[in-house]
Design an enzyme around this catalytic site. Structure first.
Site, PDB file in Angstrom:
ATOM      1  N   LYS A 164       0.830  -1.204   0.000  1.00 36.15           N
ATOM      2  CA  LYS A 164       0.000   0.000   0.000  1.00 36.15           C
ATOM      3  C   LYS A 164       0.867   1.257   0.000  1.00 36.15           C
ATOM      4  O   LYS A 164       0.656   2.178  -0.806  1.00 36.15           O
ATOM      5  CB  LYS A 164      -0.920  -0.010   1.235  1.00 36.15           C
ATOM      6  CG  LYS A 164      -1.904   1.128   1.249  1.00 36.15           C
ATOM      7  CD  LYS A 164      -2.848   1.047   2.430  1.00 36.15           C
ATOM      8  CE  LYS A 164      -2.150   1.478   3.693  1.00 36.15           C
ATOM      9  NZ  LYS A 164      -3.002   1.468   4.870  1.00 36.15           N
ATOM     10  N   ASP A 200      -6.607   1.451   0.933  1.00 34.40           N
ATOM     11  CA  ASP A 200      -6.728   1.523   2.393  1.00 34.40           C
ATOM     12  C   ASP A 200      -8.172   1.195   2.756  1.00 34.40           C
ATOM     13  O   ASP A 200      -8.975   0.813   1.897  1.00 34.40           O
ATOM     14  CB  ASP A 200      -6.291   2.909   2.910  1.00 34.40           C
ATOM     15  CG  ASP A 200      -7.326   3.980   2.589  1.00 34.40           C
ATOM     16  OD1 ASP A 200      -8.238   3.722   1.770  1.00 34.40           O
ATOM     17  OD2 ASP A 200      -7.234   5.077   3.162  1.00 34.40           O
TER      18      ASP A 200
END
Ligand code: SF4
Length: 215
Positions: A121, A139
Site C-alpha cells: 500500500k 486503504d
C-alpha cells in the site's frame, strides 16, 4: 446500469467535482512523503501533519535520518500510533536507502517494498503520488467505498480490490482515482453512516439502490 457505465459515471463525477484531488499529507519531496506515509499507518493524516515538521527540521534528508538513534527519534513520534515500530522502521528505511539506493528514494513498487515499514500500500502511494504511476493503494476507505458503490465485486482483500479497480479504471486516471475514493470515504461515504443524501454518486451506487429498495 452496466459495470462499464457505473465506472464511467463515477469517474466522470469525480473528474467534474474534484479535478485536483491530492493527498492530505504535507510534504515537499519524496523523502518527506515516504516518512509521512510510513507514519500514517493506523493514524490520521492530520496527526501525521502535526508531527512531521519537527522530524523534517531535525532530519532534513535521508542521510540525517539514517544517523538518528532510537532515543533521539522516538520522542518526536511518541504521539503517533505504534511509535516503537515506526521509529525502528524509519531509521531502518533511511539506512537501506543510503546503503542500497545511493540516498535516492526508489521509484518502483518492487524496490520500495524492500524497505522496512513499506508494504504494497505504501509503495503504491509513493509511486502514484510522486511519479503518477498507475498504482492503486487500497486503504480502508478505498476498500469500503469501492465495494459499496459496486466498483468491486466480492473483493475479500485489499489486493483483490486493487486488481479489480486497476482493471477497470483507465491507466491515466488511476493515480487520482486513489485520492477520489479515499477523500470520498473520509468525508461522505463514511464508515458507520454514509451521508448518502449529500452524495452525487447515488445514481450509480449499489448500496444506495438497496437502501431505496428496502424502504
Ligand atoms: S450513495 Fe451513499 S453508499 Fe453510495 S457512495 Fe454515496 S455515500 Fe456511499
Amino acid at each position: 446500469m452496466t459495470q462499464k457505465e457505473r465506472y464511467a459515471f463515477v469517474l466522470n463525477y469525480f473528474e467534474t467535482h474534484s479535478p485536483n484531488a491530492e493527498t492530505e499529507l504535507i510534504y515537499d519531496n519524496p523523502y518527506q512523503l515516504l516518512v509521512a506515509v510510513i507514519l500514517s499507518a493506523q493514524c490520521t493524516d492530520k496527526r501525521v501533519n502535526m508531527t512531521t515538521p519537527a522530524i523534517f527540521e531535525r532530519y532534513p534528508d535521508v542521510y540525517a535520518l539514517s544517523k538518528a538513534t532510537f532515543d533521539d527519534l522516538f520522542p518526536l513520534i511518541r504521539s503517533i500510533s505504534y511509535p516503537n515500530n515506526k521509529t525502528k522502521h524509519l531509521i531502518g528505511m533511511a539506512n537501506m536507502v543510503v546503503e542500497e539506493f545511493n540516498g535516492e528514494i526508489p521509484a518502483t513498487v518492487a524496490e520500495l517494498v524492500k524497505l522496512p515499514g513499506v508494504g504494497r500500500k505504501t509503495a503504491n502511494v509513493i509511486t502514484s503520488v510522486i511519479h503518477h504511476q498507475p498504482n492503486m493503494a487500497v486503504d480502508t476507505h478505498v476498500f469500503r467505498v469501492a465495494a459499496r458503490i459496486g466498483l468491486t465485486h466480492n473483493a475479500k482483500t485489499p489486493l483483490q480490490t486493487e486488481l479489480q479497480l486497476i482493471k477497470n479504471i483507465p491507466k491515466d486516471k488511476i493515480h487520482i482515482a486513489h485520492h477520489w475514493l479515499i477523500l470520498h470515504g473520509r468525508y461522505i461515504c463514511v464508515a458507520r453512516t454514509p451521508k448518502c443524501e449529500e452524495c452525487g454518486l447515488r445514481p450509480a451506487c449499489k448500496y444506495y439502490a438497496k437502501l431505496v429498495k428496502a424502504q
